[in-house]
Design an enzyme around this catalytic site. Structure first.
Site, PDB file in Angstrom:
ATOM      1  N   ASP A  80      -2.511   4.380   8.334  1.00 33.87           N
ATOM      2  CA  ASP A  80      -0.621   4.205   8.462  1.00 33.87           C
ATOM      3  C   ASP A  80      -0.410   3.224   9.551  1.00 33.87           C
ATOM      4  OD1 ASP A  80      -0.625   7.871   8.040  1.00 33.87           O
ATOM      5  OD2 ASP A  80      -1.178   6.061   6.532  1.00 33.87           O
ATOM      6  N   ARG A 114      11.503   7.401   4.260  1.00 34.92           N
ATOM      7  CA  ARG A 114      11.065   8.319   3.613  1.00 34.92           C
ATOM      8  C   ARG A 114       9.797   9.130   5.417  1.00 34.92           C
ATOM      9  NH1 ARG A 114       7.030   7.525  -0.849  1.00 34.92           N
ATOM     10  NH2 ARG A 114       6.828   9.685  -0.511  1.00 34.92           N
ATOM     11  N   LYS A 122       5.915  14.073   9.248  1.00 34.95           N
ATOM     12  CA  LYS A 122       5.819  14.231   8.155  1.00 34.95           C
ATOM     13  C   LYS A 122       4.880  14.802   7.953  1.00 34.95           C
ATOM     14  CE  LYS A 122       5.333  10.346   5.306  1.00 34.95           C
ATOM     15  NZ  LYS A 122       4.508  10.623   4.500  1.00 34.95           N
ATOM     16  N   ASN A 123       3.668  14.345   8.061  1.00 36.14           N
ATOM     17  CA  ASN A 123       2.205  14.843   7.164  1.00 36.14           C
ATOM     18  C   ASN A 123       1.618  16.124   7.692  1.00 36.14           C
ATOM     19  OD1 ASN A 123       2.837  12.416   5.744  1.00 36.14           O
ATOM     20  ND2 ASN A 123       1.068  11.197   6.984  1.00 36.14           N
ATOM     21  N   ARG A 144      -5.222   6.368  -6.213  1.00 30.62           N
ATOM     22  CA  ARG A 144      -4.861   8.142  -5.084  1.00 30.62           C
ATOM     23  C   ARG A 144      -4.886   8.790  -6.758  1.00 30.62           C
ATOM     24  NH1 ARG A 144      -0.434   7.410  -1.276  1.00 30.62           N
ATOM     25  NH2 ARG A 144      -1.043   9.277   0.140  1.00 30.62           N
ATOM     26  N   CYS A 190       0.243   4.827  -7.006  1.00 34.86           N
ATOM     27  CA  CYS A 190       0.868   3.881  -5.918  1.00 34.86           C
ATOM     28  C   CYS A 190       0.814   2.891  -5.239  1.00 34.86           C
ATOM     29  CB  CYS A 190       0.679   4.996  -4.728  1.00 34.86           C
ATOM     30  SG  CYS A 190       0.727   4.668  -3.552  1.00 34.86           S
TER      31      CYS A 190
END
Ligand code: EPZ
Length: 419
Positions: A306, A398, A22-23, A123, A118
């Site tokens: 993460d 997500r 995803k990233n 952030r 968030c």
């Protein structure tokens, strides 16, 4: 809203293949704004955040075709006419901010909503803005939006005030079309930054030093097209690695999927996991009970933030006491309260959590709050006595492609309930 029902007690066994990252896919999609030539991206995961990014690009006027089954997206950004990332989209996915650098570099103007905070922290994007300003853009902040303009960006030396992954990506993309040379100091070294630079080079960029704290860029007038495969998701792979370790199973992983997980693998080995590699695959076997091992998060190549929540789930029933420190985000312990409802013994003091391993966790109804906290609750459910019901799993959708299918294929007793 969907929920996940997990019956604890199964050992994960079988073989695992990571989806596209995803990233890495998100910055590559944003980078397609840098060229008017057609681009093809492959190994793109079918995730909610990718849908949001493709919707944003389409809103801007990009033409794209996405085959979710094969993971291939073809894009043509020659017709982009709207140089704006609106609040409605940015607030659902902060990575929309990655459009800022490409839009200013290619079109001389960008209007991007400030992402706001968030769940895991404030952030801010001050480093993104400082870097693009150093390249000659005029930055105005008003009504919750960033308005950035530049006739033509000009190469510069850009010392990043702190290590930021998407901040580095934004500045690299902007500098790649600036006039002259740029040097980015204190750059993020994450593999996803290198993957983005590989894609930019495929379109004609001249970039060196990515993967180190100093990146040199020779700006180009324009880019060609590109045909590029997104890298494997190291955080997804790390999540399943930890799941295998916690459940005492044996799972084989593609060696390539573990390429950027040296530190998590080292901690798992110290915690009692057996790692046997032969050629293209690596067999991971978890012990009857993990040994407590400390972990502190920091930018790559340190232990990834993460995987912090997932690591804490593993330490919740490990033998001994472990200290988990979250040094990247200021509020990334939301999983702690839910793990404690399952019987974990965790004491939080600021950025430090002291985890005292208990004999077992008990299944419970729990709530997902952010992507990786949700993943840690899934892992806890795999080893808990009885049933765990995880609500609001749109957080998981997500970042984890085909989650329940992949877990069930490894023997987990997990069912998605449509809500
Ligand atoms: C990326 O976020 C990832 N997201 C995050 O993954 C990941 O946790 C994070 O990098 C760290 O590895 C994507 O790539 C889409 P940062 P990013 O900028 O770039 C502060 C997931 O779960 N900061 O490296 O937003 C910031 O507040 C997500 O997949 C500033 O102060 O993270 C944080 O404390 C979550 N000013 C720290 O730096 C800035 O201008 C690191 O953030 C930028 C960042």
């Amino acid at each position: 809203m969907d929920s996940l029902r997990i019956e604890g007690g199964a050992r994960l066994t079988g073989s695992f293949r990571a989806s596209g990252a995803k990233n890495a896919a998100l910055p590559c999609l944003a980078a397609t704004l840098l060229t008017s030539q057609p681009v093809r991206l492959t190994n793109v995961p079918a995730l909610r955040d990718i849908r949001t990014m493709t919707a944003l690009l389409a809103e801007m006027g990009a033409r794209l075709v996405w085959d979710e089954a094969t993971g291939e997206i073809t894009l043509d950004c020659s017709g982009v006419f709207r140089l704006e990332a609106p609040y409605e989209l940015v607030r659902t996915m902060r990575a929309s901010v990655l459009c800022l650098g490409p839009l200013v570099a290619r079109y001389g103007h960008a209007r991007v909503s400030l992402p706001g905070g968030c769940a895991i922290g404030e952030r801010p994007i001050d480093q993104h803005l400082a870097g693009i300003e150093a390249l000659g853009a005029r930055i105005d902040l008003s009504h919750g939006y960033v308005d950035a303009r530049a006739r033509r960006l000009v190469g510069a030396r850009i010392p990043m005030g702190l290590v930021t992954v998407t901040g580095t990506m934004n500045v690299v993309m902007a500098a790649s079309l600036a006039r002259g040379e740029s040097e980015i100091d204190n750059a993020a070294c994450e593999p996803e930054v290198v993957n983005l630079c590989d894609f930019l080079r495929a379109m004609g960029a001249e970039i060196e030093g990515d993967g180190t704290p100093t990146i040199h860029i020779q700006g180009r007038e324009e880019f060609g097209g590109g045909d590029f495969a997104v890298m494997a998701d190291r955080i997804e792979a790390g999540t399943y690695l930890i799941g295998c370790a916690m459940t005492g199973g044996t799972v084989s992983f593609a060696k390539a999927d573990l390429a950027h997980l040296a530190l998590p693998l080292a901690l798992l080995r110290r915690a009692g996991v057996e790692i046997a590699g032969d050629g293209e695959t690596v067999q991971i076997t978890g012990p009857e009970r993990l040994t407590a091992v400390d972990a502190t998060t920091a930018p790559y190549p340190a232990f990834p933030t993460d995987l912090q929540a997932q690591w804490m789930a593993a330490m919740a029933t490990a033998d001994g006491v472990s200290v988990v420190r979250e040094e990247v985000f200021e509020n990334r312990f939301m999983h702690v309260a839910e793990l404690m409802r399952m019987g974990a013994d965790i004491r939080v003091d600021g950025a430090t959590a002291v985890v005292r391993g208990v004999d077992s966790l008990s299944g419970a109804p729990v709530m997902a709050t952010d992507l990786r906290a949700s993943a840690s609750l899934v892992l806890a459910g795999l080893i808990a006595r009885g049933e765990t019901c995880l609500a609001r799993i749109y957080h998981l959708d997500r970042g984890y492609e085909h989650l329940e299918e992949k877990l069930a294929a490894l023997g987990a007793r997990v069912v998605r309930e449509r809500g």
